[in-house]
Motif scaffolding. Structure first.
Motif, PDB file in Angstrom:
ATOM      1  N   ASN A  98      -3.130 -14.691  26.360  1.00 42.27           N
ATOM      2  CA  ASN A  98      -3.187 -13.964  27.467  1.00 42.27           C
ATOM      3  C   ASN A  98      -4.363 -14.088  28.645  1.00 42.27           C
ATOM      4  O   ASN A  98      -5.391 -14.868  28.064  1.00 42.27           O
ATOM      5  CB  ASN A  98      -2.936 -12.363  27.499  1.00 42.27           C
ATOM      6  CG  ASN A  98      -1.461 -12.249  26.808  1.00 42.27           C
ATOM      7  OD1 ASN A  98      -0.626 -12.873  26.951  1.00 42.27           O
ATOM      8  ND2 ASN A  98      -1.691 -11.111  25.856  1.00 42.27           N
ATOM      9  N   ARG A  99      -4.173 -13.640  29.674  1.00 43.22           N
ATOM     10  CA  ARG A  99      -5.331 -13.883  30.683  1.00 43.22           C
ATOM     11  C   ARG A  99      -6.681 -13.261  30.404  1.00 43.22           C
ATOM     12  O   ARG A  99      -7.730 -13.921  30.321  1.00 43.22           O
ATOM     13  CB  ARG A  99      -5.145 -13.284  32.041  1.00 43.22           C
ATOM     14  CG  ARG A  99      -3.829 -14.007  32.941  1.00 43.22           C
ATOM     15  CD  ARG A  99      -3.540 -13.620  34.270  1.00 43.22           C
ATOM     16  NE  ARG A  99      -4.647 -13.955  35.010  1.00 43.22           N
ATOM     17  CZ  ARG A  99      -5.382 -13.238  36.014  1.00 43.22           C
ATOM     18  NH1 ARG A  99      -4.720 -12.118  36.228  1.00 43.22           N
ATOM     19  NH2 ARG A  99      -6.246 -13.810  36.622  1.00 43.22           N
ATOM     20  N   ASN A 100      -6.695 -12.168  29.617  1.00 42.55           N
ATOM     21  CA  ASN A 100      -7.899 -11.615  29.185  1.00 42.55           C
ATOM     22  C   ASN A 100      -8.223 -11.689  27.887  1.00 42.55           C
ATOM     23  O   ASN A 100      -9.335 -11.510  27.398  1.00 42.55           O
ATOM     24  CB  ASN A 100      -7.839  -9.944  29.341  1.00 42.55           C
ATOM     25  CG  ASN A 100      -7.672  -9.718  30.794  1.00 42.55           C
ATOM     26  OD1 ASN A 100      -8.299 -10.373  31.635  1.00 42.55           O
ATOM     27  ND2 ASN A 100      -6.870  -8.754  31.084  1.00 42.55           N
ATOM     28  N   ASP A 101      -7.681 -12.562  27.170  1.00 45.31           N
ATOM     29  CA  ASP A 101      -7.935 -13.032  25.581  1.00 45.31           C
ATOM     30  C   ASP A 101      -8.971 -14.088  25.578  1.00 45.31           C
ATOM     31  O   ASP A 101      -9.120 -14.930  26.897  1.00 45.31           O
ATOM     32  CB  ASP A 101      -6.997 -13.829  24.939  1.00 45.31           C
ATOM     33  CG  ASP A 101      -5.586 -12.578  24.684  1.00 45.31           C
ATOM     34  OD1 ASP A 101      -6.080 -11.610  24.670  1.00 45.31           O
ATOM     35  OD2 ASP A 101      -4.586 -13.077  24.404  1.00 45.31           O
ATOM     36  N   PRO A 102      -9.881 -14.152  24.652  1.00 43.24           N
ATOM     37  CA  PRO A 102     -10.743 -15.475  24.659  1.00 43.24           C
ATOM     38  C   PRO A 102     -10.341 -16.786  24.792  1.00 43.24           C
ATOM     39  O   PRO A 102      -9.184 -16.764  24.034  1.00 43.24           O
ATOM     40  CB  PRO A 102     -11.577 -15.010  23.525  1.00 43.24           C
ATOM     41  CG  PRO A 102     -10.902 -14.008  22.820  1.00 43.24           C
ATOM     42  CD  PRO A 102      -9.776 -13.355  23.628  1.00 43.24           C
ATOM     43  N   CYS A 103     -11.046 -17.771  25.362  1.00 41.01           N
ATOM     44  CA  CYS A 103     -10.453 -19.128  25.576  1.00 41.01           C
ATOM     45  C   CYS A 103     -10.301 -19.823  24.189  1.00 41.01           C
ATOM     46  O   CYS A 103     -11.363 -19.290  23.293  1.00 41.01           O
ATOM     47  CB  CYS A 103     -11.162 -19.600  26.627  1.00 41.01           C
ATOM     48  SG  CYS A 103     -10.148 -21.395  27.103  1.00 41.01           S
ATOM     49  N   SER A 104      -9.471 -20.439  23.933  1.00 42.01           N
ATOM     50  CA  SER A 104      -9.012 -21.370  22.756  1.00 42.01           C
ATOM     51  C   SER A 104      -9.853 -22.564  22.725  1.00 42.01           C
ATOM     52  O   SER A 104     -10.087 -23.041  21.598  1.00 42.01           O
ATOM     53  CB  SER A 104      -7.707 -21.726  22.508  1.00 42.01           C
ATOM     54  OG  SER A 104      -7.069 -22.654  23.809  1.00 42.01           O
ATOM     55  N   CYS A 105     -10.692 -22.774  23.586  1.00 43.13           N
ATOM     56  CA  CYS A 105     -11.558 -24.006  23.627  1.00 43.13           C
ATOM     57  C   CYS A 105     -12.890 -23.774  22.926  1.00 43.13           C
ATOM     58  O   CYS A 105     -13.668 -24.347  22.625  1.00 43.13           O
ATOM     59  CB  CYS A 105     -11.614 -24.599  25.061  1.00 43.13           C
ATOM     60  SG  CYS A 105     -12.690 -23.659  26.227  1.00 43.13           S
ATOM     61  N   GLY A 106     -13.312 -22.313  22.942  1.00 44.17           N
ATOM     62  CA  GLY A 106     -14.389 -22.019  22.037  1.00 44.17           C
ATOM     63  C   GLY A 106     -15.506 -21.757  23.130  1.00 44.17           C
ATOM     64  O   GLY A 106     -16.841 -21.756  22.688  1.00 44.17           O
ATOM     65  N   SER A 107     -15.334 -21.594  24.467  1.00 48.78           N
ATOM     66  CA  SER A 107     -16.627 -21.489  25.361  1.00 48.78           C
ATOM     67  C   SER A 107     -17.088 -19.913  25.147  1.00 48.78           C
ATOM     68  O   SER A 107     -17.971 -19.664  25.773  1.00 48.78           O
ATOM     69  CB  SER A 107     -16.023 -21.746  26.779  1.00 48.78           C
ATOM     70  OG  SER A 107     -14.893 -21.127  27.168  1.00 48.78           O
ATOM     71  N   GLY A 108     -16.227 -19.040  24.785  1.00 51.08           N
ATOM     72  CA  GLY A 108     -16.500 -17.681  24.814  1.00 51.08           C
ATOM     73  C   GLY A 108     -16.082 -17.034  26.175  1.00 51.08           C
ATOM     74  O   GLY A 108     -16.301 -15.452  25.975  1.00 51.08           O
ATOM     75  N   LYS A 109     -15.526 -17.897  27.124  1.00 47.27           N
ATOM     76  CA  LYS A 109     -15.317 -17.120  28.325  1.00 47.27           C
ATOM     77  C   LYS A 109     -13.771 -16.543  28.083  1.00 47.27           C
ATOM     78  O   LYS A 109     -13.198 -16.657  27.066  1.00 47.27           O
ATOM     79  CB  LYS A 109     -15.330 -17.993  29.479  1.00 47.27           C
ATOM     80  CG  LYS A 109     -16.620 -18.290  29.714  1.00 47.27           C
ATOM     81  CD  LYS A 109     -16.553 -19.476  31.132  1.00 47.27           C
ATOM     82  CE  LYS A 109     -17.732 -20.057  31.238  1.00 47.27           C
ATOM     83  NZ  LYS A 109     -17.722 -20.910  32.439  1.00 47.27           N
ATOM     84  N   LYS A 110     -13.419 -15.768  29.009  1.00 51.70           N
ATOM     85  CA  LYS A 110     -11.930 -15.148  29.215  1.00 51.70           C
ATOM     86  C   LYS A 110     -11.056 -16.551  29.600  1.00 51.70           C
ATOM     87  O   LYS A 110     -11.605 -17.584  30.379  1.00 51.70           O
ATOM     88  CB  LYS A 110     -11.720 -14.144  30.011  1.00 51.70           C
ATOM     89  CG  LYS A 110     -12.302 -12.944  29.680  1.00 51.70           C
ATOM     90  CD  LYS A 110     -11.986 -11.880  30.801  1.00 51.70           C
ATOM     91  CE  LYS A 110     -12.619 -10.457  30.270  1.00 51.70           C
ATOM     92  NZ  LYS A 110     -12.001  -9.573  31.234  1.00 51.70           N
ATOM     93  N   TYR A 111      -9.906 -16.505  28.917  1.00 54.56           N
ATOM     94  CA  TYR A 111      -9.039 -17.643  29.470  1.00 54.56           C
ATOM     95  C   TYR A 111      -8.699 -17.648  30.739  1.00 54.56           C
ATOM     96  O   TYR A 111      -8.743 -19.017  31.371  1.00 54.56           O
ATOM     97  CB  TYR A 111      -7.492 -17.468  28.689  1.00 54.56           C
ATOM     98  CG  TYR A 111      -6.641 -18.414  28.945  1.00 54.56           C
ATOM     99  CD1 TYR A 111      -6.729 -19.633  28.159  1.00 54.56           C
ATOM    100  CD2 TYR A 111      -5.531 -18.274  29.775  1.00 54.56           C
ATOM    101  CE1 TYR A 111      -5.793 -20.569  28.365  1.00 54.56           C
ATOM    102  CE2 TYR A 111      -4.636 -19.207  30.134  1.00 54.56           C
ATOM    103  CZ  TYR A 111      -4.719 -20.353  29.354  1.00 54.56           C
ATOM    104  OH  TYR A 111      -3.837 -21.252  29.378  1.00 54.56           O
ATOM    105  N   LYS A 112      -8.661 -16.688  31.566  1.00 57.47           N
ATOM    106  CA  LYS A 112      -8.497 -16.773  33.070  1.00 57.47           C
ATOM    107  C   LYS A 112      -9.467 -17.324  33.862  1.00 57.47           C
ATOM    108  O   LYS A 112      -9.448 -18.184  34.803  1.00 57.47           O
ATOM    109  CB  LYS A 112      -7.981 -15.382  33.539  1.00 57.47           C
ATOM    110  CG  LYS A 112      -9.299 -14.378  33.624  1.00 57.47           C
ATOM    111  CD  LYS A 112      -8.867 -12.939  34.360  1.00 57.47           C
ATOM    112  CE  LYS A 112      -9.881 -12.078  34.317  1.00 57.47           C
ATOM    113  NZ  LYS A 112      -9.414 -10.661  34.646  1.00 57.47           N
ATOM    114  N   LYS A 113     -10.846 -17.366  33.307  1.00 56.15           N
ATOM    115  CA  LYS A 113     -12.039 -17.726  33.838  1.00 56.15           C
ATOM    116  C   LYS A 113     -12.106 -19.147  33.595  1.00 56.15           C
ATOM    117  O   LYS A 113     -12.903 -20.048  34.163  1.00 56.15           O
ATOM    118  CB  LYS A 113     -13.222 -17.069  33.617  1.00 56.15           C
ATOM    119  CG  LYS A 113     -13.054 -15.587  34.180  1.00 56.15           C
ATOM    120  CD  LYS A 113     -13.599 -15.560  35.436  1.00 56.15           C
ATOM    121  CE  LYS A 113     -13.789 -14.142  36.040  1.00 56.15           C
ATOM    122  NZ  LYS A 113     -14.060 -14.232  37.354  1.00 56.15           N
ATOM    123  N   CYS A 114     -11.930 -19.740  32.114  1.00 56.09           N
ATOM    124  CA  CYS A 114     -12.052 -20.897  31.854  1.00 56.09           C
ATOM    125  C   CYS A 114     -11.153 -22.023  31.914  1.00 56.09           C
ATOM    126  O   CYS A 114     -11.042 -22.694  32.968  1.00 56.09           O
ATOM    127  CB  CYS A 114     -12.431 -20.793  30.204  1.00 56.09           C
ATOM    128  SG  CYS A 114     -12.849 -22.252  29.375  1.00 56.09           S
TER     129      CYS A 114
END
Length: 110
Positions: free
Chosen positions: A92-108
């Motif tokens: 989802n948009r507010n979940d942590p990104c799966s690439c491991g950057s630590g950002k939210k998915y919507k920002k990364c």
């Protein structure tokens, strides 16, 4: 005028049971009641196919006929059934990104 409203007659819709659509089929190829029909060209090939059929716990009528092309399509269809492909759920948009950057998915990556 339409038959539905003519003189109060209401025609019932025929359901799929009356029209011949059968959604509860009992026919399953490869069983004792409905064996596979296979045609091979030689006795050696017949033995190979018989071993393959026995290994997969199927039943088949194997005919040897060198004048006709080999036909084992029914066996191939049963052995190579397509499987359902399942994909990982997108975050989802507010979940942590799966690439491991630590950002939210919507920002990364979104």
């Amino acid at each position: 005028m339409h038959d539905l409203y003519y003189k109060g007659r209401i025609h019932t819709r025929e359901n799929h049971v009356k029209t011949g659509y059968n959604n509860k089929r009992n026919i399953k190829l490869g069983t004792e009641k409905h064996p596979l029909t296979l045609v091979v060209a030689s006795e050696e090939r017949k033995q190979e196919i018989a071993i393959l059929v026995a290994r997969n716990e199927l039943f088949a009528n194997i005919t040897v006929d060198s004048a006709v092309d080999e036909n084992i399509n029914e066996l191939d269809a049963i052995l190579n059934k397509p499987t359902t492909t399942r994909f990982d759920k997108t975050p989802n948009r507010n979940d942590p990104c799966s690439c491991g950057s630590g950002k939210k998915y919507k920002k990364c990556c979104g």
